[in-house]
Motif scaffolding. Structure first.
Motif, PDB file in Angstrom:
ATOM      1  N   VAL A  78     -49.863  14.927   1.904  1.00  0.00           N
ATOM      2  CA  VAL A  78     -49.331  13.616   2.281  1.00  0.00           C
ATOM      3  C   VAL A  78     -49.674  12.588   1.205  1.00  0.00           C
ATOM      4  O   VAL A  78     -50.820  12.493   0.760  1.00  0.00           O
ATOM      5  N   LEU A  79     -48.663  11.831   0.805  1.00  0.00           N
ATOM      6  CA  LEU A  79     -48.855  10.654  -0.048  1.00  0.00           C
ATOM      7  C   LEU A  79     -48.667   9.424   0.826  1.00  0.00           C
ATOM      8  O   LEU A  79     -47.614   9.252   1.437  1.00  0.00           O
ATOM      9  N   MET A  80     -49.682   8.584   0.899  1.00  0.00           N
ATOM     10  CA  MET A  80     -49.560   7.327   1.612  1.00  0.00           C
ATOM     11  C   MET A  80     -48.973   6.281   0.661  1.00  0.00           C
ATOM     12  O   MET A  80     -49.551   6.007  -0.394  1.00  0.00           O
ATOM     13  N   LEU A  81     -47.833   5.742   1.028  1.00  0.00           N
ATOM     14  CA  LEU A  81     -47.187   4.696   0.244  1.00  0.00           C
ATOM     15  C   LEU A  81     -47.094   3.485   1.158  1.00  0.00           C
ATOM     16  O   LEU A  81     -46.243   3.423   2.038  1.00  0.00           O
ATOM     17  N   SER A  82     -48.017   2.544   0.975  1.00  0.00           N
ATOM     18  CA  SER A  82     -48.218   1.506   1.980  1.00  0.00           C
ATOM     19  C   SER A  82     -48.056   0.098   1.432  1.00  0.00           C
ATOM     20  O   SER A  82     -48.222  -0.147   0.234  1.00  0.00           O
TER      21      SER A  82
END
Length: 210
Positions: A78-82
């Motif tokens: 998972v890549l968190m793009l926030s």
């Protein structure tokens, strides 16, 4: 071709990311979800190489979704793009199992680089996150209070600060109300705070919630 699941409650954000990603010959968006619950259902139904996910979502936030994904598909990165800057969440989420964290303000080229790296089994550490990790090692006394919490403590803290009752938290995390109370006591002690209102004020002050 790497298959990507986009998870964000704003369709315009998903569309923008999809347009960016599909300019790349080796990347393809094969699923979209507007909530954490939708994301879990899609992961159960089809195969992906990476999830690109936001933190702030209405029914199940990214923190909870990440934890659930570890049980449903433990090897799915998972890549968190926030919308939140790295300073707010990155270290806690890296500890919780995400393979990378970027602010939505990151350059398009860096977003693609991170997606490609993580989809190929690597971890992506941005320059900002690398500095945060270095500071944590060399200056541990400078940690923010919420960064001292364990993964589960951070999860309970986030819910308490967002106004969830002990009963709601117990139901959402499948634990007893007594266990929630134990976590709450431990969190307040670690953070030197006294009430749930103090937790909420801290979270707002540090831009963890809006």
């Amino acid at each position: 071709m790497k298959k990507i699941l986009l998870v964000d409650d704003h369709s315009i954000v998903r569309q923008g990311l999809k347009n960016l990603i599909e300019l790349e010959a080796d990347l393809e968006v094969t699923g979209e979800a507007g909530s954490g619950i939708e994301a879990i259902k899609l992961v159960r139904a089809q195969a992906f190489d990476i999830i690109v996910m936001d933190i702030s979502m209405p029914d199940k936030n990214g923190v909870d979704t990440l934890r659930d994904l570890k049980h449903v598909a433990p090897d799915l990165p998972v890549l968190m793009l926030s919308g939140y800057a790295e300073e707010q969440y990155a270290l806690n989420l890296i500890r919780s199992g995400c393979k990378g964290y970027l602010s939505k303000d990151a350059e398009p080229e860096e977003i693609i680089t991170a997606i490609r790296a993580i989809a190929n089994g690597k971890r992506y550490i941005s320059a900002v996150l690398a500095e945060l990790m270095t500071n944590e090692i060399t200056q541990p006394h400078d940690k923010l209070l919420h960064e001292t919490l364990s993964e589960r403590e951070f999860q309970v803290f986030f819910k308490l600060a967002s106004g969830r009752s002990a009963t709601e938290i117990a139901e959402e995390l499948f634990i007893s109300i007594k266990t929630v109370s134990t976590y709450r006591t431990r969190i307040l002690e670690k953070m030197s705070l006294k009430t749930n209102a103090d937790l909420t004020y801290y979270a707002i002050k540090n831009a963890l919630i809006t």
